[in-house]
Design a protein around this motif. Structure first.
Motif, PDB file in Angstrom:
ATOM      1  N   GLN A 142       5.541   0.159  -2.540  1.00 21.08           N
ATOM      2  CA  GLN A 142       6.066   0.932  -1.424  1.00 21.08           C
ATOM      3  C   GLN A 142       6.684  -0.013  -0.395  1.00 21.08           C
ATOM      4  OE1 GLN A 142       5.789   4.478  -1.416  1.00 21.08           O
ATOM      5  NE2 GLN A 142       5.153   3.981  -3.517  1.00 21.08           N
ATOM      6  N   ASP A 143       7.841   0.383   0.148  1.00 24.01           N
ATOM      7  CA  ASP A 143       8.471  -0.369   1.225  1.00 24.01           C
ATOM      8  C   ASP A 143       7.804   0.007   2.539  1.00 24.01           C
ATOM      9  OD1 ASP A 143      10.354  -1.694  -0.414  1.00 24.01           O
ATOM     10  OD2 ASP A 143      11.636   0.075  -0.412  1.00 24.01           O
ATOM     11  N   VAL A 144       7.225  -0.988   3.194  1.00 24.87           N
ATOM     12  CA  VAL A 144       6.468  -0.752   4.422  1.00 24.87           C
ATOM     13  C   VAL A 144       7.011  -1.660   5.509  1.00 24.87           C
ATOM     14  CG1 VAL A 144       4.187  -0.795   5.487  1.00 24.87           C
ATOM     15  CG2 VAL A 144       4.418  -0.134   3.099  1.00 24.87           C
ATOM     16  N   GLY A 188       1.554   0.679   7.915  1.00 21.89           N
ATOM     17  CA  GLY A 188       2.559   0.630   8.985  1.00 21.89           C
ATOM     18  C   GLY A 188       1.961   0.503  10.365  1.00 21.89           C
ATOM     19  N   SER A 232       9.355  -6.325   7.091  1.00 20.45           N
ATOM     20  CA  SER A 232       9.519  -5.484   5.909  1.00 20.45           C
ATOM     21  C   SER A 232       8.810  -6.121   4.719  1.00 20.45           C
ATOM     22  CB  SER A 232      11.004  -5.284   5.594  1.00 20.45           C
ATOM     23  OG  SER A 232      11.163  -4.493   4.433  1.00 20.45           O
ATOM     24  N   ARG A 271       1.639   3.882   2.925  1.00 22.29           N
ATOM     25  CA  ARG A 271       2.680   3.542   3.906  1.00 22.29           C
ATOM     26  C   ARG A 271       2.216   3.816   5.322  1.00 22.29           C
ATOM     27  NH1 ARG A 271       6.029   6.156  -0.008  1.00 22.29           N
ATOM     28  NH2 ARG A 271       6.007   8.031   1.284  1.00 22.29           N
ATOM     29  N   SER A 272       1.525   4.915   5.520  1.00 20.19           N
ATOM     30  CA  SER A 272       1.099   5.292   6.865  1.00 20.19           C
ATOM     31  C   SER A 272       0.083   4.318   7.445  1.00 20.19           C
ATOM     32  CB  SER A 272       0.511   6.705   6.838  1.00 20.19           C
ATOM     33  OG  SER A 272       0.004   7.069   8.107  1.00 20.19           O
ATOM     34  N   ARG A 302       6.774  -5.210   0.670  1.00 21.05           N
ATOM     35  CA  ARG A 302       6.555  -4.281  -0.446  1.00 21.05           C
ATOM     36  C   ARG A 302       5.102  -4.415  -0.891  1.00 21.05           C
ATOM     37  NH1 ARG A 302      10.726  -1.837  -2.922  1.00 21.05           N
ATOM     38  NH2 ARG A 302       9.522  -1.700  -4.878  1.00 21.05           N
ATOM     39  N   GLN A 362       0.590   7.334  -2.114  1.00 16.56           N
ATOM     40  CA  GLN A 362       1.784   6.606  -1.672  1.00 16.56           C
ATOM     41  C   GLN A 362       2.037   6.809  -0.180  1.00 16.56           C
ATOM     42  OE1 GLN A 362       5.206   7.253  -4.311  1.00 16.56           O
ATOM     43  NE2 GLN A 362       3.806   7.778  -5.967  1.00 16.56           N
ATOM     44  N   THR A 363       1.968   8.050   0.273  1.00 15.70           N
ATOM     45  CA  THR A 363       2.214   8.317   1.699  1.00 15.70           C
ATOM     46  C   THR A 363       1.118   7.714   2.568  1.00 15.70           C
ATOM     47  OG1 THR A 363       1.108  10.471   1.468  1.00 15.70           O
ATOM     48  CG2 THR A 363       3.496  10.419   1.195  1.00 15.70           C
TER      49      THR A 363
END
Length: 255
Positions: free
Chosen positions: A75-77, A125, A84, A121-122, A86, A117-118
Protein backbone atom coordinates in the motif's frame (compact mmCIF):
# COMPACT_ATOMS: atom_id res chain seq x y z
CA UNK A 1 -40.59 -60.11 -19.12
CA UNK A 2 -42.29 -59.36 -15.83
CA UNK A 3 -39.16 -60.55 -14.03
CA UNK A 4 -36.95 -58.19 -16.06
CA UNK A 5 -39.42 -55.38 -15.41
CA UNK A 6 -39.36 -55.98 -11.69
CA UNK A 7 -35.55 -56.18 -11.74
CA UNK A 8 -35.26 -52.88 -13.61
CA UNK A 9 -37.62 -51.23 -11.15
CA UNK A 10 -35.60 -52.56 -8.25
CA UNK A 11 -32.36 -51.28 -9.74
CA UNK A 12 -33.87 -47.84 -10.32
CA UNK A 13 -35.23 -47.83 -6.80
CA UNK A 14 -31.84 -48.80 -5.35
CA UNK A 15 -30.12 -46.06 -7.39
CA UNK A 16 -32.64 -43.50 -6.14
CA UNK A 17 -32.15 -44.61 -2.56
CA UNK A 18 -28.36 -44.44 -2.90
CA UNK A 19 -28.57 -40.99 -4.47
CA UNK A 20 -30.88 -39.87 -1.66
CA UNK A 21 -28.50 -41.18 0.97
CA UNK A 22 -25.50 -39.64 -0.78
CA UNK A 23 -27.14 -36.22 -0.74
CA UNK A 24 -28.48 -36.67 2.79
CA UNK A 25 -25.28 -37.88 4.44
CA UNK A 26 -22.48 -35.38 4.95
CA UNK A 27 -19.13 -35.99 6.59
CA UNK A 28 -17.40 -32.97 8.07
CA UNK A 29 -13.76 -32.86 9.13
CA UNK A 30 -12.74 -31.76 12.60
CA UNK A 31 -12.04 -28.20 11.45
CA UNK A 32 -15.27 -27.85 9.44
CA UNK A 33 -18.77 -26.77 10.42
CA UNK A 34 -22.00 -26.94 8.43
CA UNK A 35 -24.35 -23.97 8.41
CA UNK A 36 -27.75 -25.53 7.67
CA UNK A 37 -30.61 -23.68 5.96
CA UNK A 38 -34.09 -25.20 5.92
CA UNK A 39 -36.23 -23.76 3.12
CA UNK A 40 -33.85 -20.82 3.02
CA UNK A 41 -33.98 -20.06 6.75
CA UNK A 42 -31.08 -20.63 9.12
CA UNK A 43 -31.77 -23.70 11.22
CA UNK A 44 -28.50 -24.41 13.02
CA UNK A 45 -24.88 -25.43 12.86
CA UNK A 46 -23.82 -29.06 12.66
CA UNK A 47 -20.56 -30.98 12.75
CA UNK A 48 -17.93 -32.18 12.84
CA UNK A 49 -18.43 -35.81 11.88
CA UNK A 50 -21.42 -37.47 10.24
CA UNK A 51 -24.54 -35.33 9.77
CA UNK A 52 -27.85 -35.90 8.01
CA UNK A 53 -29.73 -33.32 5.96
CA UNK A 54 -32.98 -33.49 4.05
CA UNK A 55 -32.26 -33.21 0.33
CA UNK A 56 -33.90 -30.29 -1.48
CA UNK A 57 -35.44 -29.08 1.79
CA UNK A 58 -32.13 -28.30 3.49
CA UNK A 59 -28.94 -26.77 2.12
CA UNK A 60 -25.52 -26.85 3.74
CA UNK A 61 -22.70 -24.28 3.63
CA UNK A 62 -19.34 -25.59 4.78
CA UNK A 63 -17.18 -23.21 6.81
CA UNK A 64 -13.49 -23.80 7.53
CA UNK A 65 -12.46 -22.85 11.10
CA UNK A 66 -8.69 -23.07 10.59
CA UNK A 67 -6.45 -20.03 10.82
CA UNK A 68 -6.18 -18.28 7.47
CA UNK A 69 -3.20 -16.27 6.26
CA UNK A 70 -4.01 -13.12 4.34
CA UNK A 71 -1.19 -11.32 2.50
CA UNK A 72 -2.06 -7.64 2.31
CA UNK A 73 -0.75 -6.14 -0.97
CA UNK A 74 1.73 -3.26 -0.83
CA UNK A 75 0.00 0.00 0.00
CA UNK A 76 1.18 3.53 -0.80
CA UNK A 77 1.22 5.43 2.48
CA UNK A 78 2.12 9.05 3.22
CA UNK A 79 3.41 9.30 6.78
CA UNK A 80 2.61 12.13 9.16
CA UNK A 81 5.94 13.78 8.30
CA UNK A 82 5.05 13.67 4.57
CA UNK A 83 7.25 10.74 3.53
CA UNK A 84 5.93 8.43 0.82
CA UNK A 85 6.47 4.72 1.57
CA UNK A 86 5.13 1.37 0.40
CA UNK A 87 4.07 -1.01 3.15
CA UNK A 88 2.74 -4.56 3.06
CA UNK A 89 1.64 -6.84 5.87
CA UNK A 90 0.33 -10.31 6.68
CA UNK A 91 -2.77 -11.03 8.76
CA UNK A 92 -3.71 -14.21 10.59
CA UNK A 93 -7.40 -14.71 11.33
CA UNK A 94 -10.01 -17.44 11.68
CA UNK A 95 -13.77 -17.86 11.75
CA UNK A 96 -15.15 -18.25 15.27
CA UNK A 97 -18.85 -17.90 14.43
CA UNK A 98 -19.84 -19.76 11.22
CA UNK A 99 -23.36 -18.32 11.34
CA UNK A 100 -22.20 -14.69 11.19
CA UNK A 101 -19.46 -15.47 8.67
CA UNK A 102 -22.08 -16.93 6.33
CA UNK A 103 -25.08 -14.67 6.90
CA UNK A 104 -23.64 -11.26 7.82
CA UNK A 105 -21.14 -10.93 4.96
CA UNK A 106 -21.16 -12.22 1.40
CA UNK A 107 -17.46 -13.10 1.18
CA UNK A 108 -15.66 -12.71 4.50
CA UNK A 109 -12.25 -13.38 2.89
CA UNK A 110 -12.55 -10.51 0.43
CA UNK A 111 -14.17 -8.24 3.01
CA UNK A 112 -11.34 -8.84 5.47
CA UNK A 113 -8.77 -8.21 2.76
CA UNK A 114 -10.28 -4.87 1.73
CA UNK A 115 -10.71 -3.78 5.34
CA UNK A 116 -7.09 -4.70 6.09
CA UNK A 117 -5.80 -2.53 3.26
CA UNK A 118 -7.76 0.56 4.32
CA UNK A 119 -6.88 0.05 7.99
CA UNK A 120 -3.19 -0.33 7.16
CA UNK A 121 -3.16 2.98 5.28
CA UNK A 122 -5.20 4.75 7.92
CA UNK A 123 -3.11 3.67 10.92
CA UNK A 124 0.33 4.16 9.35
CA UNK A 125 -0.67 7.55 7.95
CA UNK A 126 -0.99 8.84 11.53
CA UNK A 127 2.64 8.05 12.40
CA UNK A 128 6.06 9.36 11.41
CA UNK A 129 8.53 7.35 9.37
CA UNK A 130 10.68 6.78 12.46
CA UNK A 131 7.71 5.15 14.21
CA UNK A 132 7.13 2.83 11.23
CA UNK A 133 10.74 1.69 11.38
CA UNK A 134 11.20 1.49 15.15
CA UNK A 135 7.73 0.93 16.64
CA UNK A 136 6.45 -1.96 14.52
CA UNK A 137 5.22 -3.95 17.49
CA UNK A 138 2.98 -1.09 18.63
CA UNK A 139 1.67 -0.51 15.10
CA UNK A 140 0.94 -4.22 14.71
CA UNK A 141 -1.10 -4.19 17.92
CA UNK A 142 -3.01 -1.05 16.87
CA UNK A 143 -3.94 -2.53 13.49
CA UNK A 144 -4.93 -5.84 15.09
CA UNK A 145 -7.23 -4.16 17.62
CA UNK A 146 -9.00 -2.14 14.93
CA UNK A 147 -9.45 -5.11 12.60
CA UNK A 148 -10.58 -7.38 15.43
CA UNK A 149 -13.25 -4.94 16.58
CA UNK A 150 -14.57 -4.29 13.07
CA UNK A 151 -14.65 -7.94 11.97
CA UNK A 152 -16.32 -9.14 15.16
CA UNK A 153 -19.78 -8.66 13.56
CA UNK A 154 -18.67 -11.07 10.80
CA UNK A 155 -17.75 -13.78 13.30
CA UNK A 156 -14.03 -13.39 12.63
CA UNK A 157 -11.18 -13.24 15.15
CA UNK A 158 -7.96 -11.52 14.04
CA UNK A 159 -5.18 -13.38 15.82
CA UNK A 160 -2.11 -11.48 14.65
CA UNK A 161 -0.91 -8.71 12.32
CA UNK A 162 2.68 -8.33 11.14
CA UNK A 163 4.07 -5.52 9.01
CA UNK A 164 6.47 -7.22 6.60
CA UNK A 165 8.24 -4.50 4.63
CA UNK A 166 8.51 -0.72 4.67
CA UNK A 167 9.96 0.27 1.30
CA UNK A 168 11.51 3.75 0.98
CA UNK A 169 12.79 5.42 -2.20
CA UNK A 170 16.51 5.90 -2.75
CA UNK A 171 16.58 9.64 -2.02
CA UNK A 172 14.96 9.11 1.36
CA UNK A 173 17.40 6.29 2.15
CA UNK A 174 20.31 8.66 1.47
CA UNK A 175 18.68 11.33 3.63
CA UNK A 176 18.26 8.85 6.49
CA UNK A 177 21.91 7.81 6.11
CA UNK A 178 23.03 11.45 6.33
CA UNK A 179 20.82 11.95 9.37
CA UNK A 180 22.30 8.89 11.07
CA UNK A 181 25.83 10.06 10.29
CA UNK A 182 25.10 13.52 11.69
CA UNK A 183 23.63 11.95 14.81
CA UNK A 184 26.75 9.82 15.31
CA UNK A 185 28.98 12.90 14.90
CA UNK A 186 26.86 14.80 17.42
CA UNK A 187 27.16 12.00 19.94
CA UNK A 188 30.93 11.80 19.39
CA UNK A 189 31.30 15.54 20.03
CA UNK A 190 29.15 15.34 23.14
CA UNK A 191 31.17 12.40 24.48
CA UNK A 192 34.44 14.21 23.73
CA UNK A 193 33.19 17.36 25.48
CA UNK A 194 32.07 15.36 28.50
CA UNK A 195 35.50 13.71 28.61
CA UNK A 196 37.22 17.12 28.53
CA UNK A 197 34.95 18.35 31.30
CA UNK A 198 35.69 15.36 33.50
CA UNK A 199 39.44 15.69 32.83
CA UNK A 200 39.33 19.39 33.71
CA UNK A 201 37.52 18.65 36.97
CA UNK A 202 40.10 16.02 37.90
CA UNK A 203 42.99 18.36 37.04
CA UNK A 204 41.40 21.07 39.18
CA UNK A 205 41.12 18.66 42.10
CA UNK A 206 44.74 17.58 41.66
CA UNK A 207 45.94 21.20 41.53
CA UNK A 208 44.04 22.03 44.71
CA UNK A 209 45.59 19.06 46.50
CA UNK A 210 49.13 19.90 45.33
CA UNK A 211 48.82 23.61 46.16
CA UNK A 212 47.86 22.79 49.72
CA UNK A 213 51.49 21.82 50.51
CA UNK A 214 54.59 23.14 48.67
CA UNK A 215 56.39 19.88 49.38
CA UNK A 216 53.78 17.98 47.42
CA UNK A 217 54.53 20.05 44.33
CA UNK A 218 58.26 19.37 44.75
CA UNK A 219 57.60 15.64 44.98
CA UNK A 220 55.53 15.88 41.84
CA UNK A 221 58.46 17.56 40.05
CA UNK A 222 60.79 14.76 41.15
CA UNK A 223 58.30 12.09 40.00
CA UNK A 224 58.07 13.78 36.61
CA UNK A 225 61.87 13.85 36.28
CA UNK A 226 61.99 10.14 37.19
CA UNK A 227 59.49 9.36 34.45
CA UNK A 228 61.45 11.40 31.89
CA UNK A 229 64.74 9.74 32.92
CA UNK A 230 63.33 6.25 32.51
CA UNK A 231 62.43 7.01 28.90
CA UNK A 232 66.11 7.81 28.09
CA UNK A 233 65.38 11.21 26.54
CA UNK A 234 68.32 13.40 25.56
CA UNK A 235 66.51 16.57 26.58
CA UNK A 236 65.09 17.20 30.02
CA UNK A 237 62.76 20.12 30.63
CA UNK A 238 62.63 21.39 34.22
CA UNK A 239 59.31 22.86 35.27
CA UNK A 240 59.60 26.49 36.24
CA UNK A 241 57.51 27.30 39.31
CA UNK A 242 54.99 30.07 38.66
CA UNK A 243 55.55 31.38 42.22
CA UNK A 244 59.21 32.09 41.40
CA UNK A 245 58.17 33.99 38.30
CA UNK A 246 55.88 36.19 40.43
CA UNK A 247 58.73 36.90 42.87
CA UNK A 248 61.10 37.91 40.04
CA UNK A 249 58.53 40.22 38.53
CA UNK A 250 58.02 41.88 41.92
CA UNK A 251 61.80 42.44 42.33
CA UNK A 252 62.08 44.04 38.89
CA UNK A 253 59.29 46.46 39.68
CA UNK A 254 60.96 47.46 42.97
CA UNK A 255 64.16 48.39 41.10
Amino acid sequence: MAIFGDLSFAIVLIVLVLAFLASAIKVLREYERAVVFTLGRFSGIKGPGLILVIPVIQQVVRVDLRVRVLDVPSQDVISQDNVSVRVNAVIYFRVVDPEKATIQVENFMQATSELSQTTLRSVLGKHDLDDMLAEREKLNNDIQEILDSQTDVWGIKVANVEIKHVDINESMIRAIARQAEAERERRAKVINAEGEQQAANKLLEAAQILSADPGAMQLRYLATLTTIGSEKNSTIVFPFPTELSSILNTLQKDR
